[in-house]
Write a protein that holds these residues in place. Structure first.
Motif, mmCIF file in Angstrom:
data_model
loop_
_atom_site.group_PDB
_atom_site.id
_atom_site.type_symbol
_atom_site.label_atom_id
_atom_site.label_comp_id
_atom_site.label_asym_id
_atom_site.label_seq_id
_atom_site.Cartn_x
_atom_site.Cartn_y
_atom_site.Cartn_z
ATOM 1 N N ILE A 15 0.857 -1.183 0.000
ATOM 2 C CA ILE A 15 0.000 0.000 0.000
ATOM 3 C C ILE A 15 0.897 1.238 0.000
ATOM 4 O O ILE A 15 1.633 1.476 0.968
ATOM 5 N N ASP A 16 0.858 2.021 -1.066
ATOM 6 C CA ASP A 16 1.647 3.245 -1.168
ATOM 7 C C ASP A 16 1.176 4.247 -0.109
ATOM 8 O O ASP A 16 0.002 4.285 0.255
ATOM 9 N N SER A 17 2.094 5.071 0.350
ATOM 10 C CA SER A 17 1.773 6.095 1.362
ATOM 11 C C SER A 17 0.638 7.002 0.920
ATOM 12 O O SER A 17 -0.189 7.434 1.742
ATOM 13 N N SER A 18 0.577 7.301 -0.366
ATOM 14 C CA SER A 18 -0.466 8.209 -0.857
ATOM 15 C C SER A 18 -1.864 7.651 -0.613
ATOM 16 O O SER A 18 -2.816 8.422 -0.400
ATOM 17 N N ILE A 19 -2.005 6.346 -0.610
ATOM 18 C CA ILE A 19 -3.316 5.728 -0.377
ATOM 19 C C ILE A 19 -3.798 6.068 1.036
ATOM 20 O O ILE A 19 -4.954 6.440 1.249
ATOM 21 N N TRP A 20 -2.893 5.952 1.997
ATOM 22 C CA TRP A 20 -3.227 6.304 3.379
ATOM 23 C C TRP A 20 -3.572 7.785 3.485
ATOM 24 O O TRP A 20 -4.529 8.156 4.164
ATOM 25 N N ILE A 21 -2.791 8.625 2.841
ATOM 26 C CA ILE A 21 -3.022 10.072 2.904
ATOM 27 C C ILE A 21 -4.382 10.420 2.305
ATOM 28 O O ILE A 21 -5.163 11.166 2.909
#
Length: 149
Positions: A15-21
């Motif tokens: 899961i890329d960090s941008s998904i969490w953001i």
């Protein structure tokens, strides 16, 4: 278009960090799709992989805003999130990232994230970064968030 069924086709997904953001900030365009990915992982559709680098990337904005409480919440959340493995950045991952960066001219954070997924046995990576499409090693499918339904 990628569906939850496509996510379930993989046992381990980076899961890329941008998904969490996008999920936490309820991004106008990508928030719903990001939340669908996070919820599918939480429900056990697949095992999620995240790098400790994601913790850095998630806590910067709250810290800039003087919100240590939110930064602390993100740390706890990532540490105990259901079906998520938060992987430390090791020498092996850094060397893999260097190889990816040299071969594909990826930005250092992207190379570290992809190398973490490879090291952890991910067979897919969810991101919204087109550069990952050509850079992911064989055996790692890139699922662009803009295609998740």
């Amino acid at each position: 278009m990628v569906t939850r069924r496509a996510l379930r086709a993989h046992q381990r997904i980076l899961i890329d960090s941008s998904i969490w953001i996008y999920h936490f900030e309820q991004h106008a365009q990508f928030g719903a799709a990001a939340s669908a990915v996070i919820e599918a992982m939480e429900e056990g559709a697949f095992r999620g992989i995240a790098s400790e680098l994601t913790l850095l990337e998630l806590t910067v904005k709250p810290l800039q805003l003087g919100r240590q409480d939110i930064a602390d919440e993100y740390e706890v959340l990532l540490s105990y999130f259901p079906n998520l493995e938060l992987e430390p950045i090791s020498r092996e991952i850094l060397l893999g990232a260097a190889a990816l960066r040299a071969r594909h001219r990826l930005r250092t954070p992207d190379a570290i994230l992809l190398a973490t997924g490879v090291h952890s046995g991910a067979t897919a990576a969810v991101t919204n970064d087109d550069a990952w499409v050509g850079a992911a090693p064989p055996g790692v499918d890139v699922i662009l968030l803009s295609g998740v339904a």
